[in-house]
Design a protein around this motif. Sequence first.
Motif, PDB file in Angstrom:
ATOM      1  N   THR A 173      11.958 -27.274 -42.278  1.00 57.48           N
ATOM      2  CA  THR A 173      12.657 -28.167 -43.187  1.00 57.48           C
ATOM      3  C   THR A 173      11.720 -29.223 -43.757  1.00 57.48           C
ATOM      4  OG1 THR A 173      14.477 -29.751 -43.383  1.00 57.48           O
ATOM      5  CG2 THR A 173      13.373 -29.639 -41.261  1.00 57.48           C
ATOM      6  N   ASP A 174      11.984 -29.637 -44.986  1.00 54.59           N
ATOM      7  CA  ASP A 174      11.206 -30.700 -45.604  1.00 54.59           C
ATOM      8  C   ASP A 174      11.703 -32.079 -45.176  1.00 54.59           C
ATOM      9  OD1 ASP A 174       9.520 -28.991 -46.992  1.00 54.59           O
ATOM     10  OD2 ASP A 174      10.859 -28.865 -48.722  1.00 54.59           O
ATOM     11  N   ASN A 175      12.820 -32.128 -44.458  1.00 52.02           N
ATOM     12  CA  ASN A 175      13.345 -33.406 -43.990  1.00 52.02           C
ATOM     13  C   ASN A 175      12.461 -33.958 -42.869  1.00 52.02           C
ATOM     14  OD1 ASN A 175      15.923 -33.590 -45.515  1.00 52.02           O
ATOM     15  ND2 ASN A 175      16.365 -31.685 -44.434  1.00 52.02           N
ATOM     16  N   SER A 176      12.340 -35.268 -42.828  1.00 59.97           N
ATOM     17  CA  SER A 176      11.655 -35.918 -41.710  1.00 59.97           C
ATOM     18  C   SER A 176      12.635 -36.003 -40.543  1.00 59.97           C
ATOM     19  CB  SER A 176      11.176 -37.312 -42.101  1.00 59.97           C
ATOM     20  OG  SER A 176      10.165 -37.233 -43.076  1.00 59.97           O
ATOM     21  N   VAL A 177      12.189 -35.538 -39.385  1.00 61.04           N
ATOM     22  CA  VAL A 177      13.072 -35.453 -38.223  1.00 61.04           C
ATOM     23  C   VAL A 177      12.503 -36.323 -37.107  1.00 61.04           C
ATOM     24  CG1 VAL A 177      14.145 -33.919 -36.535  1.00 61.04           C
ATOM     25  CG2 VAL A 177      13.739 -33.114 -38.876  1.00 61.04           C
ATOM     26  N   TYR A 178      13.359 -37.182 -36.563  1.00 60.26           N
ATOM     27  CA  TYR A 178      12.981 -37.993 -35.400  1.00 60.26           C
ATOM     28  C   TYR A 178      13.217 -37.171 -34.143  1.00 60.26           C
ATOM     29  CZ  TYR A 178      13.600 -41.347 -31.606  1.00 60.26           C
ATOM     30  OH  TYR A 178      13.537 -41.994 -30.405  1.00 60.26           O
ATOM     31  N   ALA A 179      12.234 -37.168 -33.264  1.00 59.49           N
ATOM     32  CA  ALA A 179      12.336 -36.412 -32.008  1.00 59.49           C
ATOM     33  C   ALA A 179      12.055 -37.327 -30.828  1.00 59.49           C
ATOM     34  CB  ALA A 179      11.363 -35.235 -31.994  1.00 59.49           C
ATOM     35  N   LYS A 180      12.898 -37.238 -29.807  1.00 59.49           N
ATOM     36  CA  LYS A 180      12.678 -37.957 -28.551  1.00 59.49           C
ATOM     37  C   LYS A 180      12.666 -36.944 -27.426  1.00 59.49           C
ATOM     38  CE  LYS A 180      15.963 -40.426 -26.510  1.00 59.49           C
ATOM     39  NZ  LYS A 180      16.883 -41.535 -26.197  1.00 59.49           N
ATOM     40  N   VAL A 181      11.586 -36.941 -26.652  1.00 58.60           N
ATOM     41  CA  VAL A 181      11.425 -35.990 -25.554  1.00 58.60           C
ATOM     42  C   VAL A 181      11.485 -36.762 -24.236  1.00 58.60           C
ATOM     43  CG1 VAL A 181       9.987 -34.175 -24.557  1.00 58.60           C
ATOM     44  CG2 VAL A 181       9.965 -34.566 -27.040  1.00 58.60           C
ATOM     45  N   GLN A 182      12.431 -36.396 -23.371  1.00 60.23           N
ATOM     46  CA  GLN A 182      12.538 -37.010 -22.047  1.00 60.23           C
ATOM     47  C   GLN A 182      11.982 -36.031 -21.013  1.00 60.23           C
ATOM     48  OE1 GLN A 182      16.109 -39.372 -21.048  1.00 60.23           O
ATOM     49  NE2 GLN A 182      16.998 -38.595 -22.955  1.00 60.23           N
ATOM     50  N   VAL A 183      10.977 -36.490 -20.274  1.00 63.40           N
ATOM     51  CA  VAL A 183      10.265 -35.629 -19.327  1.00 63.40           C
ATOM     52  C   VAL A 183      10.489 -36.155 -17.910  1.00 63.40           C
ATOM     53  CG1 VAL A 183       8.048 -34.605 -18.718  1.00 63.40           C
ATOM     54  CG2 VAL A 183       8.530 -35.227 -21.108  1.00 63.40           C
ATOM     55  N   PRO A 184      11.117 -35.376 -17.030  1.00 61.95           N
ATOM     56  CA  PRO A 184      11.373 -35.863 -15.657  1.00 61.95           C
ATOM     57  C   PRO A 184      10.076 -36.086 -14.894  1.00 61.95           C
ATOM     58  CG  PRO A 184      11.932 -33.536 -15.853  1.00 61.95           C
ATOM     59  CD  PRO A 184      11.654 -34.019 -17.244  1.00 61.95           C
ATOM     60  N   GLN A 185      10.073 -37.117 -14.034  1.00 60.80           N
ATOM     61  CA  GLN A 185       8.887 -37.486 -13.269  1.00 60.80           C
ATOM     62  C   GLN A 185       9.119 -37.399 -11.764  1.00 60.80           C
ATOM     63  OE1 GLN A 185       5.901 -38.369 -14.980  1.00 60.80           O
ATOM     64  NE2 GLN A 185       7.179 -37.567 -16.650  1.00 60.80           N
ATOM     65  N   THR A 186      10.281 -36.936 -11.345  1.00 62.19           N
ATOM     66  CA  THR A 186      10.602 -36.906  -9.918  1.00 62.19           C
ATOM     67  C   THR A 186       9.913 -35.743  -9.209  1.00 62.19           C
ATOM     68  OG1 THR A 186      12.601 -35.616 -10.389  1.00 62.19           O
ATOM     69  CG2 THR A 186      12.840 -38.007 -10.231  1.00 62.19           C
ATOM     70  N   THR A 187       9.618 -35.980  -7.926  1.00 67.58           N
ATOM     71  CA  THR A 187       9.131 -34.940  -7.028  1.00 67.58           C
ATOM     72  C   THR A 187       9.912 -35.071  -5.724  1.00 67.58           C
ATOM     73  OG1 THR A 187       7.407 -36.308  -6.020  1.00 67.58           O
ATOM     74  CG2 THR A 187       6.829 -35.140  -8.054  1.00 67.58           C
ATOM     75  N   ASP A 188       9.557 -34.261  -4.739  1.00 64.46           N
ATOM     76  CA  ASP A 188      10.228 -34.363  -3.447  1.00 64.46           C
ATOM     77  C   ASP A 188       9.970 -35.701  -2.772  1.00 64.46           C
ATOM     78  OD1 ASP A 188      11.148 -31.885  -3.931  1.00 64.46           O
ATOM     79  OD2 ASP A 188      10.124 -30.877  -2.288  1.00 64.46           O
ATOM     80  N   THR A 189       8.850 -36.338  -3.101  1.00 62.34           N
ATOM     81  CA  THR A 189       8.521 -37.622  -2.478  1.00 62.34           C
ATOM     82  C   THR A 189       8.769 -38.806  -3.413  1.00 62.34           C
ATOM     83  OG1 THR A 189       6.214 -37.356  -3.163  1.00 62.34           O
ATOM     84  CG2 THR A 189       6.805 -36.612  -0.938  1.00 62.34           C
ATOM     85  N   ILE A 190       8.891 -38.557  -4.710  1.00 59.22           N
ATOM     86  CA  ILE A 190       9.184 -39.618  -5.682  1.00 59.22           C
ATOM     87  C   ILE A 190      10.529 -39.280  -6.308  1.00 59.22           C
ATOM     88  CG2 ILE A 190       8.317 -40.925  -7.639  1.00 59.22           C
ATOM     89  CD1 ILE A 190       5.578 -39.705  -7.109  1.00 59.22           C
ATOM     90  N   LYS A 191      11.585 -39.757  -5.677  1.00 55.94           N
ATOM     91  CA  LYS A 191      12.925 -39.314  -6.052  1.00 55.94           C
ATOM     92  C   LYS A 191      13.600 -40.195  -7.096  1.00 55.94           C
ATOM     93  CE  LYS A 191      13.722 -37.230  -1.487  1.00 55.94           C
ATOM     94  NZ  LYS A 191      13.634 -35.850  -1.986  1.00 55.94           N
ATOM     95  N   ASP A 192      13.105 -41.415  -7.301  1.00 58.55           N
ATOM     96  CA  ASP A 192      13.784 -42.335  -8.197  1.00 58.55           C
ATOM     97  C   ASP A 192      12.960 -42.676  -9.435  1.00 58.55           C
ATOM     98  OD1 ASP A 192      11.844 -43.717  -6.877  1.00 58.55           O
ATOM     99  OD2 ASP A 192      13.083 -45.450  -6.369  1.00 58.55           O
ATOM    100  N   ALA A 193      11.987 -41.853  -9.758  1.00 60.02           N
ATOM    101  CA  ALA A 193      11.146 -42.129 -10.924  1.00 60.02           C
ATOM    102  C   ALA A 193      11.933 -41.895 -12.210  1.00 60.02           C
ATOM    103  CB  ALA A 193       9.904 -41.243 -10.902  1.00 60.02           C
ATOM    104  N   ALA A 194      11.839 -42.835 -13.128  1.00 59.46           N
ATOM    105  CA  ALA A 194      12.509 -42.691 -14.422  1.00 59.46           C
ATOM    106  C   ALA A 194      11.759 -41.668 -15.274  1.00 59.46           C
ATOM    107  CB  ALA A 194      12.560 -44.035 -15.129  1.00 59.46           C
ATOM    108  N   PRO A 195      12.462 -40.953 -16.127  1.00 59.46           N
ATOM    109  CA  PRO A 195      11.765 -39.999 -16.998  1.00 59.46           C
ATOM    110  C   PRO A 195      10.865 -40.721 -17.989  1.00 59.46           C
ATOM    111  CG  PRO A 195      14.065 -40.214 -17.642  1.00 59.46           C
ATOM    112  CD  PRO A 195      13.908 -40.955 -16.360  1.00 59.46           C
ATOM    113  N   LYS A 196       9.784 -40.064 -18.367  1.00 62.02           N
ATOM    114  CA  LYS A 196       8.927 -40.601 -19.420  1.00 62.02           C
ATOM    115  C   LYS A 196       9.536 -40.229 -20.774  1.00 62.02           C
ATOM    116  CE  LYS A 196       4.287 -41.019 -17.449  1.00 62.02           C
ATOM    117  NZ  LYS A 196       4.044 -42.366 -17.961  1.00 62.02           N
TER     118      LYS A 196
END
Length: 393
Positions: A173-196
């Motif tokens: 598309t020729d339209n400009s599109v805003y994109a937001k990507v949320q990437v999880p950061q949790t592991t078995d030892t880091i359970k409360d990490a906020a997504p990037k």
Amino acid sequence: MMQLIKNKFRAIFPLILTLYCLVTVSCYSVFSGGTGGLVVDAESTSVPKAGIANVDVYAYMSSSSRDSDFNDWSEGTVFTPDSSYYGHTTTGADGSFTISKLVWKESKPDFGKDADYATVYLLFYHENYGLTKGSSVIISDSLSDTVYVELTAVRKSTVLNLTFEDVTSGLPTDNSVYAKVQVPQTTDTIKDAAPKIYEATITQSGAITISYPRYKSEADKAAQKENEPDVQITYYQSGDDITWQGCKDGGESKTDYSFIAKNGVSTVTKTVRNQYFSVTLYGKQTKIPVPVVSGQYGSDDASSDGLQVELKSGDAVFGAVTTRPQVIGNNGDEVHGRFSGLGSGAFWTDTTYTEKYTSIPAEIIVTERDGSQKPGKAITLRSDERNVYVSLP
């Protein structure tokens, strides 16, 4: 007598001075020196191994201060050292670094007052490689460029290549599109990490580099099973006049192109694999341009000129033009009753259609000079058409 006292004082003065220095610990020599070296990726297959840029290097003059900062750091967090470090720098593009002046004091220099050596204790920090200890022996008044450190990545980076395709045309598309990507950061030892969160405005296609933990658990690390996170991608047309929204890709049957947008915002989840990962996101028009209608009315004589031709769909009027003669070829011959540009600049809105295209019924109405109207001609306007030619009776 006085001379005898002076001689005795000269004899015992060095001893007095030594005792004073031992008691007050104020007699010491100050030295300075530097350190430097190279920080490389342990898993690099090039020869020599590829350097790592933007590694923070912190230097301490005591192991206890270095170890205290090291122990205070938690995996998955940004390293913020205590002020007790003596020097700091960042590696260059090739992974090299230099800390030119580290100062220490010594009451018993190994080489007297003229020279000394000391151990400098190092920490190396990079978001993708974590925190690593190191050390180096430095000699006063010189740069000991001997440090060589190999770091193993604890995080993984992926270049996410995003393409926004219009299903109607099959092209970006020729339209400009805003994109937001949320990437999880949790592991078995880091359970409360906020997504990037990664954000960008993209026209047609573009790349966003994302980062996430390399392994989900120690068991995965032992098995070399790297993390493949499910990332959430939200996208919508950038701007105030929304004409395009996200939709499905047609499915296996290639028939379901229904909108997935809620309030104009579309969200999909993709499982990211590999260092370079391509994702195509789909959409289609919601504000549909009316096809431009042209044609000819009546017989080819002057009586067909000067009449109003109107395009309507229900109560919506998509414009009106006047028939006129048109010169054809190079000999000046005219064809009468021609009209063009009908519907130009007009739109209709559809946010519910489930196929690639949508259509609406329309009618062309001709008004004579006396105000009477000829019976209208019904046509169908389709979103995949840009130009329509119509012959009117």
